[in-house]
Design a protein around this motif. Structure first.
Motif, mmCIF file in Angstrom:
data_model
loop_
_atom_site.group_PDB
_atom_site.id
_atom_site.type_symbol
_atom_site.label_atom_id
_atom_site.label_comp_id
_atom_site.label_asym_id
_atom_site.label_seq_id
_atom_site.Cartn_x
_atom_site.Cartn_y
_atom_site.Cartn_z
ATOM 1 N N ARG A 70 0.855 -1.192 0.000
ATOM 2 C CA ARG A 70 0.000 0.000 0.000
ATOM 3 C C ARG A 70 0.890 1.241 0.000
ATOM 4 O O ARG A 70 1.897 1.291 0.701
ATOM 5 N N ALA A 72 0.515 5.544 0.242
ATOM 6 C CA ALA A 72 -0.337 6.706 0.494
ATOM 7 C C ALA A 72 0.485 7.969 0.241
ATOM 8 O O ALA A 72 1.638 8.050 0.675
ATOM 9 N N GLN A 99 -1.759 -0.953 -3.963
ATOM 10 C CA GLN A 99 -2.937 -0.153 -3.651
ATOM 11 C C GLN A 99 -2.414 1.260 -3.384
ATOM 12 O O GLN A 99 -1.457 1.415 -2.620
ATOM 13 N N ARG A 101 -3.415 5.404 -2.526
ATOM 14 C CA ARG A 101 -4.403 6.408 -2.120
ATOM 15 C C ARG A 101 -3.743 7.782 -2.044
ATOM 16 O O ARG A 101 -2.543 7.898 -1.813
ATOM 17 N N TRP A 102 -4.584 8.803 -2.216
ATOM 18 C CA TRP A 102 -4.160 10.200 -2.248
ATOM 19 C C TRP A 102 -4.861 10.976 -1.134
ATOM 20 O O TRP A 102 -6.075 10.877 -0.983
ATOM 21 N N TRP A 163 -4.177 6.523 5.574
ATOM 22 C CA TRP A 163 -4.907 5.579 4.726
ATOM 23 C C TRP A 163 -6.420 5.709 4.927
ATOM 24 O O TRP A 163 -7.191 5.676 3.962
ATOM 25 N N ALA A 166 -7.529 8.960 3.162
ATOM 26 C CA ALA A 166 -7.127 9.128 1.762
ATOM 27 C C ALA A 166 -8.152 8.521 0.798
ATOM 28 O O ALA A 166 -8.945 7.655 1.161
ATOM 29 N N VAL A 167 -8.083 8.995 -0.433
ATOM 30 C CA VAL A 167 -8.996 8.580 -1.499
ATOM 31 C C VAL A 167 -8.270 7.558 -2.391
ATOM 32 O O VAL A 167 -7.151 7.822 -2.847
ATOM 33 N N PRO A 168 -8.902 6.399 -2.661
ATOM 34 C CA PRO A 168 -8.276 5.432 -3.565
ATOM 35 C C PRO A 168 -7.964 6.070 -4.923
ATOM 36 O O PRO A 168 -8.715 6.926 -5.409
ATOM 37 N N HIS A 169 -6.870 5.646 -5.529
ATOM 38 C CA HIS A 169 -6.441 6.230 -6.798
ATOM 39 C C HIS A 169 -7.573 6.248 -7.825
ATOM 40 O O HIS A 169 -7.772 7.246 -8.510
ATOM 41 N N GLU A 171 -10.609 6.613 -7.507
ATOM 42 C CA GLU A 171 -11.678 7.570 -7.205
ATOM 43 C C GLU A 171 -11.199 9.013 -7.143
ATOM 44 O O GLU A 171 -12.004 9.941 -7.201
ATOM 45 N N TYR A 172 -9.880 9.219 -6.996
ATOM 46 C CA TYR A 172 -9.366 10.578 -6.841
ATOM 47 C C TYR A 172 -9.379 11.319 -8.167
ATOM 48 O O TYR A 172 -8.928 10.819 -9.198
#
Length: 175
Positions: A70, A72, A99, A101-102, A163, A166-169, A171-172
């Protein structure tokens, strides 16, 4: 004298997890792929292919044996050119099993974060990464490894806190 374990070896030795917290708005701006992308984004499309990008092949290898990876990213908005470049390349990371996230920096207020980016392997080894103010690897040593329980705990808690927010890639959407 024992042979030094390389950074790549740490991934191959991971049993269940490798998590990475990135908190800078730019890295390695001298990277030829970044320079090329600035001129023409289509020039780096091959960077999505594990055959041309060893990092992706490594991620496929370790996630393929069940290690959860993961990443982030805490960043400023609007995104720097370098972060837009990373965003552009991230579908390759995701396809390779990471995985990602942003978390926009303004949503990170109130979180206790360490002073440096890091990788945390199997909740037991932290590798802090050191950069210059320009985002290049530090000439005084680009990493610091520790198994000290307080550092491991800080990094684990910090990563999980980021995490959660943060927004999953997938969805960002860039501002």
């Amino acid at each position: 004298m024992a042979e030094e374990v390389t950074f790549e070896d740490l991934f191959r030795q991971a049993k269940h997890s490798a998590v990475h917290l990135e908190m800078r708005d730019g890295y390695m701006r001298s990277d030829p792929s970044f320079v090329s992308w600035q001129r023409d984004p289509d020039s780096v499309l091959s960077d999505w292919d594990p055959k041309s990008r060893p990092w992706l092949a490594l991620m496929q290898e370790i996630t393929g044996r069940g290690v959860e990876v993961r990443r982030a990213r805490v960043f400023s908005e609007p995104m720097s050119d370098y972060l837009r470049f990373e965003h552009f390349l991230t579908p390759g990371n995701v396809a390779a099993g990471e995985q990602v996230r942003w978390l926009p920096r303004r949503r990170a207020s109130g979180l206790a974060l360490p002073g440096n980016d890091f990788w945390l392997f199997d909740d037991s080894l932290v590798v802090f990464l050191h950069f210059t103010g320009e985002g290049e690897l530090s000439p005084e040593g680009d990493e610091e490894r520790t198994t000290e329980s307080s550092a491991v705990s800080l990094c684990s808690t910090a990563f999980e806190s980021v995490w959660q927010r943060a927004v999953p890639h997938e969805e960002y959407r860039r501002a």
